[in-house]
Motif scaffolding. Structure first.
Motif, PDB file in Angstrom:
ATOM      1  N   ASP A  16     -17.199 -56.038  14.862  1.00  0.00           N
ATOM      2  CA  ASP A  16     -17.507 -56.216  16.099  1.00  0.00           C
ATOM      3  C   ASP A  16     -17.929 -55.106  16.879  1.00  0.00           C
ATOM      4  N   THR A  17     -19.314 -54.982  17.287  1.00  0.00           N
ATOM      5  CA  THR A  17     -19.903 -53.974  18.177  1.00  0.00           C
ATOM      6  C   THR A  17     -19.068 -53.934  19.492  1.00  0.00           C
ATOM      7  N   ASN A  18     -18.731 -54.959  20.072  1.00  0.00           N
ATOM      8  CA  ASN A  18     -18.113 -54.950  21.580  1.00  0.00           C
ATOM      9  C   ASN A  18     -16.631 -54.338  21.360  1.00  0.00           C
ATOM     10  N   SER A  19     -15.899 -54.603  20.582  1.00  0.00           N
ATOM     11  CA  SER A  19     -14.622 -54.192  20.854  1.00  0.00           C
ATOM     12  C   SER A  19     -14.224 -53.183  19.628  1.00  0.00           C
ATOM     13  N   GLY A  20     -15.017 -53.074  18.468  1.00  0.00           N
ATOM     14  CA  GLY A  20     -14.618 -51.976  17.509  1.00  0.00           C
ATOM     15  C   GLY A  20     -13.762 -52.676  16.359  1.00  0.00           C
ATOM     16  N   PHE A  21     -13.481 -54.182  16.435  1.00  0.00           N
ATOM     17  CA  PHE A  21     -12.672 -54.648  15.652  1.00  0.00           C
ATOM     18  C   PHE A  21     -13.168 -54.723  14.089  1.00  0.00           C
ATOM     19  N   LYS A  22     -12.592 -54.688  13.103  1.00  0.00           N
ATOM     20  CA  LYS A  22     -13.345 -54.560  11.858  1.00  0.00           C
ATOM     21  C   LYS A  22     -12.384 -55.569  10.775  1.00  0.00           C
ATOM     22  N   PHE A  23     -12.906 -56.449   9.801  1.00  0.00           N
ATOM     23  CA  PHE A  23     -12.225 -57.002   8.871  1.00  0.00           C
ATOM     24  C   PHE A  23     -13.121 -57.012   7.766  1.00  0.00           C
ATOM     25  N   LEU A  24     -12.137 -56.936   6.500  1.00  0.00           N
ATOM     26  CA  LEU A  24     -12.925 -56.782   5.030  1.00  0.00           C
ATOM     27  C   LEU A  24     -12.666 -58.499   4.545  1.00  0.00           C
ATOM     28  N   THR A  25     -13.991 -58.931   4.071  1.00  0.00           N
ATOM     29  CA  THR A  25     -14.123 -60.352   3.501  1.00  0.00           C
ATOM     30  C   THR A  25     -15.141 -60.094   2.377  1.00  0.00           C
ATOM     31  N   GLY A  26     -15.416 -61.078   1.778  1.00  0.00           N
ATOM     32  CA  GLY A  26     -16.353 -61.142   0.907  1.00  0.00           C
ATOM     33  C   GLY A  26     -17.795 -61.945   1.376  1.00  0.00           C
ATOM     34  N   SER A  27     -18.957 -61.302   0.987  1.00  0.00           N
ATOM     35  CA  SER A  27     -20.216 -61.761   1.536  1.00  0.00           C
ATOM     36  C   SER A  27     -21.292 -61.738   0.760  1.00  0.00           C
ATOM     37  N   THR A  28     -22.441 -62.395   0.811  1.00  0.00           N
ATOM     38  CA  THR A  28     -23.748 -61.838   0.241  1.00  0.00           C
ATOM     39  C   THR A  28     -24.755 -61.159   1.051  1.00  0.00           C
ATOM     40  N   LYS A  29     -24.408 -60.956   2.249  1.00  0.00           N
ATOM     41  CA  LYS A  29     -25.215 -60.215   3.238  1.00  0.00           C
ATOM     42  C   LYS A  29     -25.604 -58.955   2.685  1.00  0.00           C
ATOM     43  N   VAL A  30     -26.941 -58.492   3.090  1.00  0.00           N
ATOM     44  CA  VAL A  30     -27.301 -57.027   2.470  1.00  0.00           C
ATOM     45  C   VAL A  30     -27.315 -56.443   3.544  1.00  0.00           C
ATOM     46  N   THR A  31     -27.224 -55.183   3.483  1.00  0.00           N
ATOM     47  CA  THR A  31     -27.110 -54.058   4.475  1.00  0.00           C
ATOM     48  C   THR A  31     -27.235 -52.631   4.093  1.00  0.00           C
ATOM     49  N   ASN A  32     -27.625 -51.763   4.635  1.00  0.00           N
ATOM     50  CA  ASN A  32     -27.763 -50.138   4.255  1.00  0.00           C
ATOM     51  C   ASN A  32     -26.713 -49.192   4.584  1.00  0.00           C
ATOM     52  N   GLU A  33     -25.950 -49.592   5.619  1.00  0.00           N
ATOM     53  CA  GLU A  33     -24.930 -49.038   6.093  1.00  0.00           C
ATOM     54  C   GLU A  33     -23.671 -49.308   5.330  1.00  0.00           C
ATOM     55  N   THR A  34     -22.801 -48.220   5.274  1.00  0.00           N
ATOM     56  CA  THR A  34     -21.584 -48.205   4.704  1.00  0.00           C
ATOM     57  C   THR A  34     -20.462 -47.810   5.662  1.00  0.00           C
ATOM     58  N   ILE A  35     -19.183 -47.899   5.239  1.00  0.00           N
ATOM     59  CA  ILE A  35     -17.910 -47.377   6.104  1.00  0.00           C
ATOM     60  C   ILE A  35     -16.724 -47.294   4.986  1.00  0.00           C
ATOM     61  N   GLU A  36     -16.017 -46.301   5.499  1.00  0.00           N
ATOM     62  CA  GLU A  36     -14.883 -46.133   4.630  1.00  0.00           C
ATOM     63  C   GLU A  36     -13.780 -46.907   5.105  1.00  0.00           C
ATOM     64  N   TRP A  37     -13.125 -47.915   4.267  1.00  0.00           N
ATOM     65  CA  TRP A  37     -12.077 -48.685   4.615  1.00  0.00           C
ATOM     66  C   TRP A  37     -10.761 -47.918   4.560  1.00  0.00           C
ATOM     67  N   GLU A  38      -9.725 -48.849   5.048  1.00  0.00           N
ATOM     68  CA  GLU A  38      -8.376 -48.042   5.151  1.00  0.00           C
ATOM     69  C   GLU A  38      -7.860 -47.842   3.542  1.00  0.00           C
ATOM     70  N   ASP A  39      -8.125 -48.473   2.529  1.00  0.00           N
ATOM     71  CA  ASP A  39      -7.815 -48.322   1.063  1.00  0.00           C
ATOM     72  C   ASP A  39      -8.610 -47.137   0.606  1.00  0.00           C
ATOM     73  N   GLY A  40      -9.573 -46.438   1.255  1.00  0.00           N
ATOM     74  CA  GLY A  40     -10.065 -45.423   0.705  1.00  0.00           C
ATOM     75  C   GLY A  40     -11.597 -45.659  -0.010  1.00  0.00           C
ATOM     76  N   ASN A  41     -11.760 -46.717  -0.153  1.00  0.00           N
ATOM     77  CA  ASN A  41     -13.142 -47.323  -0.806  1.00  0.00           C
ATOM     78  C   ASN A  41     -14.076 -47.414   0.443  1.00  0.00           C
ATOM     79  N   SER A  42     -15.420 -47.210   0.142  1.00  0.00           N
ATOM     80  CA  SER A  42     -16.595 -47.478   0.838  1.00  0.00           C
ATOM     81  C   SER A  42     -17.126 -48.938   0.355  1.00  0.00           C
ATOM     82  N   TYR A  43     -17.284 -49.322   1.681  1.00  0.00           N
ATOM     83  CA  TYR A  43     -17.928 -50.782   1.534  1.00  0.00           C
ATOM     84  C   TYR A  43     -19.198 -50.863   2.556  1.00  0.00           C
TER      85      TYR A  43
END
Length: 84
Positions: A16-43
């Protein structure tokens, strides 16, 4: 299922760009940006403008932009006083 016709379903992070809230889920959306999650993996990272963290239905905070009804707006627009 036929091979090659279905989109790639994978884990992604929605932010969420307004609050910075993040959540991990499944999706088919395509994006070029990645982020390192709490488990150490990049999504893949998908930015959204509103989520359950900022939506009035979930937060209980509502903003009413409509001030008054039709009659009130008419009276205000033409500088008339209501006869009570």
């Amino acid at each position: 299922m036929k091979k090659g016709i279905h989109p790639d379903f994978r884990k992604v992070v929605f932010m969420d760009t307004n609050s910075g809230f993040k959540f991990l889920t499944g999706s088919t959306k395509v994006t070029n940006e990645t982020i390192e999650w709490e488990d150490g993996n990049s999504y893949p990272l998908i930015k959204v403008e509103i989520s359950s963290d900022t939506h009035p239905f979930y937060t209980g905070v509502q903003k009413f932009t409509d001030k008054g009804g039709r009659v009130d707006r008419f009276l205000q627009k033409y500088k008339m006083k209501e006869n009570n």
